[in-house]
Design a protein around this motif. Structure first.
Motif, PDB file in Angstrom:
ATOM      1  N   VAL A 173       0.854  -1.187   0.000  1.00  0.00           N
ATOM      2  CA  VAL A 173       0.000   0.000   0.000  1.00  0.00           C
ATOM      3  C   VAL A 173       0.891   1.239   0.000  1.00  0.00           C
ATOM      4  N   MET A 174       0.614   2.158  -0.921  1.00  0.00           N
ATOM      5  CA  MET A 174       1.399   3.395  -1.044  1.00  0.00           C
ATOM      6  C   MET A 174       0.608   4.570  -0.463  1.00  0.00           C
ATOM      7  N   TYR A 175       1.316   5.475   0.194  1.00  0.00           N
ATOM      8  CA  TYR A 175       0.664   6.646   0.768  1.00  0.00           C
ATOM      9  C   TYR A 175       1.716   7.722   1.019  1.00  0.00           C
ATOM     10  N   VAL A 176       1.256   8.920   1.339  1.00  0.00           N
ATOM     11  CA  VAL A 176       2.139  10.055   1.601  1.00  0.00           C
ATOM     12  C   VAL A 176       2.073  10.391   3.084  1.00  0.00           C
ATOM     13  N   VAL A 177       3.235  10.598   3.700  1.00  0.00           N
ATOM     14  CA  VAL A 177       3.295  10.932   5.127  1.00  0.00           C
ATOM     15  C   VAL A 177       3.913  12.315   5.300  1.00  0.00           C
ATOM     16  N   SER A 178       3.497  12.994   6.363  1.00  0.00           N
ATOM     17  CA  SER A 178       4.038  14.318   6.665  1.00  0.00           C
ATOM     18  C   SER A 178       5.242  14.195   7.588  1.00  0.00           C
ATOM     19  N   ASP A 179       5.804  15.329   7.938  1.00  0.00           N
ATOM     20  CA  ASP A 179       6.967  15.388   8.823  1.00  0.00           C
ATOM     21  C   ASP A 179       6.644  14.732  10.166  1.00  0.00           C
ATOM     22  N   ASP A 180       7.620  13.988  10.703  1.00  0.00           N
ATOM     23  CA  ASP A 180       7.416  13.329  11.996  1.00  0.00           C
ATOM     24  C   ASP A 180       7.084  14.345  13.078  1.00  0.00           C
ATOM     25  N   GLN A 181       7.743  15.508  13.041  1.00  0.00           N
ATOM     26  CA  GLN A 181       7.480  16.534  14.050  1.00  0.00           C
ATOM     27  C   GLN A 181       6.061  17.069  13.925  1.00  0.00           C
ATOM     28  N   LEU A 182       5.611  17.268  12.669  1.00  0.00           N
ATOM     29  CA  LEU A 182       4.246  17.731  12.453  1.00  0.00           C
ATOM     30  C   LEU A 182       3.239  16.696  12.947  1.00  0.00           C
ATOM     31  N   GLU A 183       3.557  15.413  12.701  1.00  0.00           N
ATOM     32  CA  GLU A 183       2.675  14.358  13.196  1.00  0.00           C
ATOM     33  C   GLU A 183       2.621  14.373  14.721  1.00  0.00           C
ATOM     34  N   ASP A 184       3.774  14.617  15.368  1.00  0.00           N
ATOM     35  CA  ASP A 184       3.804  14.671  16.829  1.00  0.00           C
ATOM     36  C   ASP A 184       2.979  15.845  17.351  1.00  0.00           C
ATOM     37  N   VAL A 185       3.125  16.991  16.666  1.00  0.00           N
ATOM     38  CA  VAL A 185       2.353  18.171  17.075  1.00  0.00           C
ATOM     39  C   VAL A 185       0.864  17.915  16.904  1.00  0.00           C
ATOM     40  N   THR A 186       0.494  17.319  15.764  1.00  0.00           N
ATOM     41  CA  THR A 186      -0.911  17.022  15.497  1.00  0.00           C
ATOM     42  C   THR A 186      -1.471  16.080  16.554  1.00  0.00           C
ATOM     43  N   LEU A 187      -0.683  15.063  16.893  1.00  0.00           N
ATOM     44  CA  LEU A 187      -1.123  14.120  17.919  1.00  0.00           C
ATOM     45  C   LEU A 187      -1.263  14.816  19.270  1.00  0.00           C
ATOM     46  N   GLY A 188      -0.300  15.695  19.607  1.00  0.00           N
ATOM     47  CA  GLY A 188      -0.356  16.396  20.882  1.00  0.00           C
ATOM     48  C   GLY A 188      -1.573  17.301  20.984  1.00  0.00           C
ATOM     49  N   VAL A 189      -1.821  18.061  19.907  1.00  0.00           N
ATOM     50  CA  VAL A 189      -2.987  18.943  19.892  1.00  0.00           C
ATOM     51  C   VAL A 189      -4.272  18.138  20.004  1.00  0.00           C
ATOM     52  N   GLY A 190      -4.320  17.012  19.299  1.00  0.00           N
ATOM     53  CA  GLY A 190      -5.499  16.162  19.377  1.00  0.00           C
ATOM     54  C   GLY A 190      -5.736  15.638  20.778  1.00  0.00           C
ATOM     55  N   CYS A 191      -4.648  15.238  21.439  1.00  0.00           N
ATOM     56  CA  CYS A 191      -4.784  14.735  22.815  1.00  0.00           C
ATOM     57  C   CYS A 191      -5.254  15.846  23.759  1.00  0.00           C
ATOM     58  N   MET A 192      -4.717  17.061  23.533  1.00  0.00           N
ATOM     59  CA  MET A 192      -5.144  18.180  24.369  1.00  0.00           C
ATOM     60  C   MET A 192      -6.624  18.477  24.174  1.00  0.00           C
ATOM     61  N   VAL A 193      -7.066  18.476  22.921  1.00  0.00           N
ATOM     62  CA  VAL A 193      -8.482  18.714  22.638  1.00  0.00           C
ATOM     63  C   VAL A 193      -9.337  17.640  23.298  1.00  0.00           C
ATOM     64  N   LEU A 194      -8.858  16.383  23.237  1.00  0.00           N
ATOM     65  CA  LEU A 194      -9.603  15.283  23.843  1.00  0.00           C
ATOM     66  C   LEU A 194      -9.718  15.467  25.352  1.00  0.00           C
ATOM     67  N   VAL A 195      -8.609  15.868  25.995  1.00  0.00           N
ATOM     68  CA  VAL A 195      -8.624  16.073  27.447  1.00  0.00           C
ATOM     69  C   VAL A 195      -9.566  17.212  27.813  1.00  0.00           C
TER      70      VAL A 195
END
Length: 682
Positions: A640-662
């Motif tokens: 399966v082929m796909y495009v991924v973003s910067d690891d740091q951007l993914e970390d930021v996105t995950l962090g923001v998502g977790c904050m929103v969830l909390v």
């Protein structure tokens, strides 16, 4: 009043159920993110008594950054092996770059290589391509298991097919390769300082193989308490038959029937099993045996041959021979045990003592100047008088058919080539044997056991007049030799000639287009004909029980058509039954009128072969007596082929998502605790 938290839960479940139920939206979203790559074939895991070979991934798969490697560009190889900044890499190469040198460089940097993707457009091989087989195929399971190979038959061997790799290897279709290249060109092409920036184009590869270790370990696990199967022995039917029915001798059944035994092998091998076409190895031997059978059968159909006036002629297309002589060793094993053929009320049992002459047809397509070689065992392995008779008879008919036969006698420094005959000579010294080839000491075939041993190498565009003429002449001599050794009168033999058109048609069908008219005429129903694929050769990898490669059906029906005759009374209709155990009936399409069918009768049988090692349960690592090859069970491989973003951007996105969830849960908790104050009941 309904509590607010219940309302929230109900709303959440409603949204969730809508998302789960909307398959079309979910599929559309998936396709926007991922591109599933269609696989032409892939490397799989096999085991034997000592080790495992092939490829696979972990159960969770592996992910790599796509990078195209040019075999001629050492910088490309260095980039994925050491200097690239985004390992591991999914390396993409062209088919002509697929060779042992490049793959082993990847193995040496396996921590940085996630997998290899190959452009699968088959073409004329280049000089850099090799045979991935061994230098001396099946050496440990023939006559010379305790001695060094002499000569080295396959001097172009790399042994790649018999190695184990720490990453998966796939071969792809051209259309998918274009999509991969477009993604690579858009996101992954390095700039001058060899760096690339996000986003990156990646692939996730999954081809988990359940087998591990060796066959002994794998079969023990498969026979465990829970009934799970981790590997299967290599096995599938092989085809054998006789010109007339084999009936028991009157009087003393121990008297030899002096059988004339004609043999070829029906299977072949390649690194990618579903691209095992084997043009030279050994489609050429197969078509020569069929053309000889047709010439012999023509005399039978004209009632010129009488069973009582000749010795039996038996023919066999061995299966599994590429994997340590599975087919021939099983036949010999059953003969020794008195179990061949294992058909109740069928052909009379015959054993090794009944075989007087054994003529085997191997690689025959690359003859130089009409020169062929008859390899024979020395006088300690075979009776001298009958061996001389076999060679002299074939040589005499070779001269009449306009080709040259040179004798190659086994000596201490010159062994017999890899051949099924070796299985028989291991068990009997009463057989006069000859292996007919186009080579003296080394294979003429540079691509033995390779995907490049294809039509492009031997029979491009279904045209090669010198080849078809040579093979026709050989087939004529083989047919006449078999009849002469069987005691047929010279007056009949002089009229026996193979048909060049048959050679042409069979080569084209086997190597270029299996959905040819010649093969279609063998099949009585549309369901059978649908199994033939236009412009694709017949795959001849032996595989495992239950896979039933269609080549066995084609081989069997060709043997019926060439050695049999129309069933009396059923020339224009289907057969009323399958016949008896002795005489088999086969319904085929009428070759002259495709709207009608006809019934053929012949003494042709299928014989499912599994190595004796799996019958005895004997996986002794020291004896090397029988093949122990087994194929791993696997889940359907995916890329399966796909495009991924910067690891740091993914970390930021995950962090923001977790904050929103909390924050969201805190808000829900706060509102729930104060629901009666927030919502005042009227």
């Amino acid at each position: 009043m309904v509590p607010f938290n219940y309302l929230l839960l109900a709303s959440f479940l409603a949204l969730l159920s809508q998302g789960v139920g909307d398959t079309a939206q979910r599929d559309t979203l998936y396709k926007k993110i991922y591109r599933t790559i269609n696989l032409r074939d892939y490397c799989v895991r096999l085991t034997n008594a000592t080790h495992a070979i092939g490829c696979g991934t972990s159960e969770s798969g592996t992910t790599g950054t796509i990078h195209f490697v040019n075999d001629d560009d050492d910088d490309d190889v260095q980039y994925v092996s050491s200097s690239g900044k985004h390992p591991p890499y999914a390396v993409v190469i062209q088919l002509n770059a697929f060779n042992s040198g490049l793959i082993r460089r990847f193995v040496n940097s396996s921590a940085r290589i996630a997998g290899v993707l190959i452009n699968g457009t088959l073409q004329q091989p280049s000089e850099g391509n090799q045979s991935p087989a061994l230098e001396c195929p099946n050496q440990q399971f023939g006559l010379y298991s305790d001695t060094k190979c002499s000569p080295v038959w396959n001097e172009h061997a790399s042994g790649l097919s018999y190695e184990s790799f720490p990453f998966p290897i796939y071969i792809l279709n051209a259309e998918d390769m274009e999509d991969i290249y477009d993604c690579y060109k858009k996101f992954n092409v390095p700039v001058k300082d060899d760096t690339i920036t996000y986003p990156l184009c990646k692939v996730n590869m999954q081809s988990f193989m359940y087998a591990a270790g060796d066959t002994t370990t794998c079969m023990r696990r498969s026979n465990g308490l829970f009934g799970a199967v981790f590997c299967d022995p290599l096995e599938n039917p092989q085809v054998w038959g006789s010109l007339f029915p084999l009936v028991q001798q009157e009087g003393d059944s121990s008297v030899s029937r002096e059988i004339v035994f004609l043999a070829a092998k029906m299977d072949t091998s390649a690194f990618f099993h579903q691209m095992a076409y084997g043009a030279e190895n050994d489609a050429t031997g197969i078509v020569v045996l069929f053309a000889a059978l047709e010439a012999i059968g023509e005399q039978k159909r004209k009632n010129r041959l009488k069973q009582e006036a000749m010795k039996p002629i038996v023919f066999t297309f061995f299966n599994g021979e590429e994997w340590d002589y599975i087919g021939s060793s099983r036949m010999v094993y059953d003969m020794v045990k008195g179990k061949f053929p294992d058909i109740e009320n069928g052909p009379a049992d015959f054993n090794l003592m009944d075989i007087k002459y054994f003529l085997e047809l191997r690689q025959l397509g690359l003859s130089s100047g009409g020169m062929f070689y008859g390899h024979q065992p020395n006088d300690t392995r075979s009776p001298q008088d009958t061996s001389n008779t076999l060679f002299n008879t074939l040589q005499e008919n070779a001269v009449k058919s306009d080709w040259v036969l040179e004798e190659v006698k086994e000596t201490s420094s010159s062994q017999l080539p890899p051949a099924s005959l070796q299985s028989f000579l291991k068990a009997s010294t009463n057989i006069a044997g000859l292996v007919l080839t186009d080579h003296h000491e080394q294979f003429a075939n540079k691509f033995y056991g390779s995907i490049f041993d294809s039509e492009y190498y031997v029979y491009p565009n279904c045209t090669n007049l010198p080849l078809t003429r040579n093979l026709t002449n050989v087939a004529s001599a083989v047919a006449r030799t078999a009849l002469r050794l069987a005691g047929v009168d010279d007056g009949i033999i002089e009229n026996v000639t193979a048909k060049e058109d048959t050679i042409k048609q069979l080569l084209c069908c086997f190597l270029h287009n299996s959905n040819c008219t010649y093969f279609q005429d063998l099949l009585a129903t549309d369901d059978q004909r649908d199994k033939l694929t236009t412009n694709v050769p017949l795959v001849r990898y032996v595989s495992v029980d239950g896979s039933t490669p269609f080549v066995e059906s084609i081989i069997k029906l060709l043997a019926v058509r060439f050695s049999g005759r129309l069933a009396s009374g059923y020339e224009h209709t289907k057969c009323p039954s399958d016949g008896t155990d002795l005489r088999k009936w086969y319904t085929m399409q009428n070759a002259d009128n495709h709207s009608r069918i006809q019934c053929h009768e012949a003494y042709v049988y299928e014989y499912t072969v599994k190595s004796p090692a799996f019958v005895d349960g004997n996986y002794d690592k020291e004896k090397n007596q029988y093949s122990t090859w087994a194929e791993s069970v696997w889940d359907t491989p995916t890329v399966v082929m796909y495009v991924v973003s910067d690891d740091q951007l993914e970390d930021v996105t995950l962090g923001v998502g977790c904050m929103v969830l909390v924050v969201w849960f805190a808000l829900v908790f706060f509102v729930t605790r104060r629901i009666e104050k927030v919502f005042i009941e009227q």
